[in-house]
Design a protein around this motif. Structure first.
Motif, PDB file in Angstrom:
ATOM      1  N   ILE A 114       0.861  -1.184   0.000  1.00 33.68           N
ATOM      2  CA  ILE A 114       0.000   0.000   0.000  1.00 33.68           C
ATOM      3  C   ILE A 114       0.899   1.236   0.000  1.00 33.68           C
ATOM      4  N   GLU A 115       0.934   1.927  -1.111  1.00 30.43           N
ATOM      5  CA  GLU A 115       1.847   3.063  -1.263  1.00 30.43           C
ATOM      6  C   GLU A 115       1.506   4.235  -0.354  1.00 30.43           C
ATOM      7  N   ASP A 116       0.227   4.473  -0.104  1.00 30.67           N
ATOM      8  CA  ASP A 116      -0.183   5.645   0.659  1.00 30.67           C
ATOM      9  C   ASP A 116      -0.162   5.451   2.171  1.00 30.67           C
ATOM     10  N   PHE A 117       0.105   4.253   2.635  1.00 31.19           N
ATOM     11  CA  PHE A 117       0.084   4.007   4.076  1.00 31.19           C
ATOM     12  C   PHE A 117       1.455   4.279   4.679  1.00 31.19           C
ATOM     13  N   SER A 118       1.458   4.963   5.804  1.00 27.84           N
ATOM     14  CA  SER A 118       2.710   5.127   6.539  1.00 27.84           C
ATOM     15  C   SER A 118       2.457   4.761   7.994  1.00 27.84           C
ATOM     16  N   HIS A 119       3.380   4.046   8.577  1.00 25.38           N
ATOM     17  CA  HIS A 119       3.241   3.594   9.955  1.00 25.38           C
ATOM     18  C   HIS A 119       3.341   4.773  10.909  1.00 25.38           C
ATOM     19  N   SER A 120       2.728   4.596  12.070  1.00 29.89           N
ATOM     20  CA  SER A 120       2.794   5.598  13.124  1.00 29.89           C
ATOM     21  C   SER A 120       3.530   4.999  14.319  1.00 29.89           C
ATOM     22  N   GLN A 121       3.728   5.817  15.332  1.00 28.17           N
ATOM     23  CA  GLN A 121       4.324   5.319  16.572  1.00 28.17           C
ATOM     24  C   GLN A 121       3.514   4.129  17.085  1.00 28.17           C
ATOM     25  N   ASP A 122       2.178   4.218  16.990  1.00 20.52           N
ATOM     26  CA  ASP A 122       1.311   3.163  17.526  1.00 20.52           C
ATOM     27  C   ASP A 122       1.500   1.828  16.806  1.00 20.52           C
ATOM     28  N   THR A 123       1.552   1.853  15.486  1.00 24.02           N
ATOM     29  CA  THR A 123       1.684   0.582  14.766  1.00 24.02           C
ATOM     30  C   THR A 123       3.053  -0.044  15.011  1.00 24.02           C
ATOM     31  N   ILE A 124       4.090   0.763  15.043  1.00 22.83           N
ATOM     32  CA  ILE A 124       5.431   0.214  15.267  1.00 22.83           C
ATOM     33  C   ILE A 124       5.592  -0.265  16.708  1.00 22.83           C
ATOM     34  N   TYR A 125       5.037   0.488  17.658  1.00 21.66           N
ATOM     35  CA  TYR A 125       5.083   0.064  19.057  1.00 21.66           C
ATOM     36  C   TYR A 125       4.358  -1.269  19.234  1.00 21.66           C
ATOM     37  N   THR A 126       3.188  -1.376  18.622  1.00 22.04           N
ATOM     38  CA  THR A 126       2.418  -2.615  18.702  1.00 22.04           C
ATOM     39  C   THR A 126       3.190  -3.770  18.089  1.00 22.04           C
ATOM     40  N   LEU A 127       3.791  -3.547  16.948  1.00 24.58           N
ATOM     41  CA  LEU A 127       4.598  -4.587  16.314  1.00 24.58           C
ATOM     42  C   LEU A 127       5.767  -4.997  17.214  1.00 24.58           C
ATOM     43  N   ALA A 128       6.426  -4.029  17.822  1.00 26.70           N
ATOM     44  CA  ALA A 128       7.546  -4.336  18.722  1.00 26.70           C
ATOM     45  C   ALA A 128       7.083  -5.190  19.902  1.00 26.70           C
ATOM     46  N   LYS A 129       5.940  -4.845  20.485  1.00 28.12           N
ATOM     47  CA  LYS A 129       5.406  -5.634  21.602  1.00 28.12           C
ATOM     48  C   LYS A 129       5.094  -7.063  21.170  1.00 28.12           C
ATOM     49  N   ILE A 130       4.545  -7.215  19.976  1.00 28.25           N
ATOM     50  CA  ILE A 130       4.232  -8.553  19.469  1.00 28.25           C
ATOM     51  C   ILE A 130       5.514  -9.357  19.280  1.00 28.25           C
ATOM     52  N   LEU A 131       6.551  -8.720  18.756  1.00 28.93           N
ATOM     53  CA  LEU A 131       7.824  -9.419  18.554  1.00 28.93           C
ATOM     54  C   LEU A 131       8.449  -9.829  19.888  1.00 28.93           C
ATOM     55  N   VAL A 132       8.337  -8.973  20.897  1.00 33.27           N
ATOM     56  CA  VAL A 132       8.872  -9.301  22.219  1.00 33.27           C
ATOM     57  C   VAL A 132       8.114 -10.485  22.811  1.00 33.27           C
ATOM     58  N   LYS A 133       6.788 -10.408  22.799  1.00 33.45           N
ATOM     59  CA  LYS A 133       5.968 -11.465  23.393  1.00 33.45           C
ATOM     60  C   LYS A 133       6.122 -12.796  22.676  1.00 33.45           C
ATOM     61  N   SER A 134       6.411 -12.754  21.384  1.00 37.40           N
ATOM     62  CA  SER A 134       6.545 -14.000  20.630  1.00 37.40           C
ATOM     63  C   SER A 134       7.982 -14.516  20.601  1.00 37.40           C
TER      64      SER A 134
END
Length: 97
Positions: free
Chosen positions: A51-71
């Motif tokens: 998706i060319e028009d989508f850019s991540h925010s602090q929230d999406t990256i933070y959520t991804l980081a938490k998922i990576l830690v928990k997994s």
């Protein structure tokens, strides 16, 4: 979006949903939290690359980081941190890493 993540919906249907202009980073962060598995959450992130028009925010990256830690995926977490510190994500700033 959550239904596509939790089911075996074709990849194209998720991409169509993500192309909708009303889908913002808040909706994506909530979908990431509700993903049934870390693999499903990472799949959602991978689909966002299409998706060319989508850019991540602090929230999406933070959520991804938490998922990576928990997994227990330290190598992917390190790659994410490196991407943040190298300013790969336009709307995400490295505060205290």
């Amino acid at each position: 979006m959550r239904l596509c993540i939790c089911s075996n919906a074709p990849e194209g249907s998720l991409v169509n949903i993500l192309n909708n202009p009303s889908v913002d980073s808040f909706a994506v962060a909530n979908a990431l939290w509700s993903a049934p598995s870390p693999i499903a959450a990472l799949s959602l992130i991978e689909n966002h690359k299409k998706i060319e028009d989508f850019s991540h925010s602090q929230d999406t990256i933070y959520t991804l980081a938490k998922i990576l830690v928990k997994s227990g995926q330290p190598s992917k977490l390190r790659a994410l941190i490196d991407a943040i510190t190298s300013a790969k994500f336009v709307n995400v700033y490295a505060r205290c890493l």
